[in-house]
Design a protein around this motif. Sequence first.
Motif, short mmCIF file in Angstrom:
data_model
loop_
_atom_site.label_atom_id
_atom_site.label_comp_id
_atom_site.label_asym_id
_atom_site.label_seq_id
_atom_site.Cartn_x
_atom_site.Cartn_y
_atom_site.Cartn_z
N UNK A 9 0.82 -1.20 0.00
CA UNK A 9 0.00 0.00 0.00
C UNK A 9 0.86 1.25 0.00
N UNK A 10 2.07 1.14 0.53
CA UNK A 10 2.93 2.32 0.61
C UNK A 10 3.61 2.63 -0.72
N UNK A 11 3.60 1.70 -1.63
CA UNK A 11 4.23 1.97 -2.92
C UNK A 11 3.35 2.91 -3.72
N UNK A 12 3.96 3.71 -4.60
CA UNK A 12 3.19 4.73 -5.31
C UNK A 12 2.12 4.13 -6.21
N UNK A 13 1.01 4.84 -6.30
CA UNK A 13 -0.08 4.42 -7.18
C UNK A 13 0.15 5.05 -8.55
N UNK A 31 5.49 3.01 -16.14
CA UNK A 31 4.51 3.72 -15.31
C UNK A 31 5.19 4.86 -14.59
N UNK A 32 4.40 5.69 -13.97
CA UNK A 32 4.97 6.78 -13.19
C UNK A 32 3.91 7.76 -12.76
N UNK A 44 -2.14 21.93 -10.19
CA UNK A 44 -2.88 22.28 -11.40
C UNK A 44 -3.25 21.06 -12.22
N UNK A 45 -2.39 20.06 -12.17
CA UNK A 45 -2.62 18.86 -12.98
C UNK A 45 -1.79 17.72 -12.40
N UNK A 46 -2.24 16.50 -12.65
CA UNK A 46 -1.51 15.36 -12.12
C UNK A 46 -1.85 14.09 -12.89
N UNK A 47 -0.93 13.14 -12.80
CA UNK A 47 -1.20 11.77 -13.26
C UNK A 47 -0.58 10.86 -12.21
N UNK A 48 -1.23 9.73 -11.98
CA UNK A 48 -0.69 8.81 -10.98
C UNK A 48 -0.77 9.39 -9.59
N UNK A 49 0.34 9.32 -8.90
CA UNK A 49 0.38 9.70 -7.48
C UNK A 49 1.29 10.92 -7.30
N UNK A 50 0.72 12.14 -7.32
CA UNK A 50 1.56 13.34 -7.25
C UNK A 50 2.24 13.50 -5.89
N UNK A 51 1.85 12.69 -4.91
CA UNK A 51 2.49 12.79 -3.60
C UNK A 51 3.55 11.72 -3.39
#
Lengths: 368, 368
Positions: A9-13, A31-32, A44-51
């Motif tokens: 769960x801790x790995x990036x989505x 992926x990324x 403003x915009x994001x894909x995947x997991x911006x955090x």
Amino acid sequence: MTSTPLRRALLPQSVPLLIVTRGEGVESVHRGSVAVVAGDGRLLAAAGDPLQPVFLRSAAKPFQLTPFLAAGGERRYRLSTEEVAVAAASHGGEPFHTRTVLALLRKGGFTVDDLHCGAHAPMREETARALSIRHEKPNALHNNCSGKHAAMLLACRLFGEDPATYWRPDHPLQRRILDVVSRMTAVPEERIGLGVDGCSVPVYQVPLYNLALSYARVMGPRLTGEPAREFAARRRIIEAMTEVPRMVAGTGRFTTSLMREFGGSLLGKEGAEGVYAVGAPSRLAATLPASGAVGIALKIEDGAERGRDAVTVEVMRQLGLAEGSRLGRLRRLARRPVRNVRGEVVGGMKPVFSLDLFAPERTAGRPR
Amino acid sequence: MTSTPLRRALLPQSVPLLIVTRGEGVESVHRGSVAVVAGDGRLLAAAGDPLQPVFLRSAAKPFQLTPFLAAGGERRYRLSTEEVAVAAASHGGEPFHTRTVLALLRKGGFTVDDLHCGAHAPMREETARALSIRHEKPNALHNNCSGKHAAMLLACRLFGEDPATYWRPDHPLQRRILDVVSRMTAVPEERIGLGVDGCSVPVYQVPLYNLALSYARVMGPRLTGEPAREFAARRRIIEAMTEVPRMVAGTGRFTTSLMREFGGSLLGKEGAEGVYAVGAPSRLAATLPASGAVGIALKIEDGAERGRDAVTVEVMRQLGLAEGSRLGRLRRLARRPVRNVRGEVVGGMKPVFSLDLFAPERTAGRPR
């Protein structure tokens, strides 16, 4: 060791960003995640997991140079624009790079032996081949980070600190750099992950959002509480990097071509393990609902360099930062067809993501 | 181009297989899929998407050699065990490899110029360096696929077919190979995806499950409808590969060490873009609910070679195929610590997946 649900769960989505094709089939997927952030902190915009946490790697270089210039290093050592730029570079080890780094070293009475970055073959293949033909071994000057290290040595001279241990996390210079990274990324020092970079100096892990934020802020006006000389220093660094982009990467490199394409108004910087960061001033970002500069940060989750540039160009297209003939040229720069050993094209690459655009000022539609 | 929901849905549902760490942080993640299949077609274990399409790449080499041996090539050209093995190899271009390939070529009156694979630097770095020091350019013999190509040329001679076009998908030799691939993977020819491999011959795309199935079957008894001479041919190929594993990969290579570790009873073969396949006979697979041999296939989704071997070893551990001191040795072989340019360890790798085990004969527990 095996996974636990927690670890997983801790790995990036992450999401698929780019596919690599062979014939009619998809062979591999990169992926990324992507974050696009305004200087005021709005996502403003994001894909995947911006955090997702990301080691800045060489995208930290403008910040690593800031304390030295803020302390008057440019005047003290009469630095040329080229010398400032190469000190924030991941350069190709070409002769004009190594000459410039050597000149930097000499200004502080240092030699190549004082560099702690280690030696690797020049990133520019032609230069590596030329060395090899002359039976010369690459030295630390050829390391893509040698300019950064030379400037760190000069900084030790300027501050009157030990140049033999400049690379240690507890060296006062590295403490000053951590402070700059913390303020530019808006991440408290104690929440910045530390590691050792490929070139042996500390490397910083922050959420991708914060890397994007720092690239928006580095292009923008003086921040609240930012010392005037530090503001002037980072403006000078960005000015130098965008003015002589060949010093920042080199011949045939995407970063150099990208900055040239925008004639000095846009900052681009790659980092190892699939990192790319862009700072675009408000004028270029006019199609976005941001009043100031915009920062873009992306991470190819698997660390691949392949496809990183193509993803960067696609992000810029979706944001309206690149279009028309400029978009065409950038795409050609970023393109890496899959070839067989004979050099024939047997596959290609295609971006496959759509940024989620968060645009409060717009109620419908997306930039083309 | 941007993604459509359809396109995204068609991409494999991979899972994180291995993380790459730097200091205390996760820097990169390699996702992918694993399939473990019994010779009778039962899916014994899986991770991610065992049905994801995968180009076999060099994992197809035993099948690409089969028609030649089935037609009597070994006797006709008095092939040594080494020559059979190198014809199914992704070799390091070491002197003992290139000598063996040259001998193969000469048996048909061919020269290096007849090879259509193209030239690349030897995969074995020491060999590449030695060439470079002698100012010699790599030739097609150094191509890791040169043994396969030499055998294809001999096959043309044996069948009385044109050796100048042996690499074309419509050449009768390639049609025969496609037939073998189809029968061993149990995928009808018309459902096999075709592409051009790095070495210019056809490459085959089938679900990962079917690659695993083919590696179970290639270790097992004669298949229904399988011609006796073809059965004998593929037995001979597996025997040669496992008997002289240094010919199949080379000095310091995981595949060579893995097969040595099992003393000839286990087949391992890597393929480009993150593919690995293992065939284990029933005796080794005794902890698994399979009466015959077992095949393992895995694909690192992003195509990375980094971590592929470590994932392979972890799959074998979870299946009970490797344990104790053997497991320790295999892990050391597969391990690739993250180092800085100075060679100091600054990070590592850890598998993070748990195979889903489908074990009708067991009602509880998993192999350790």
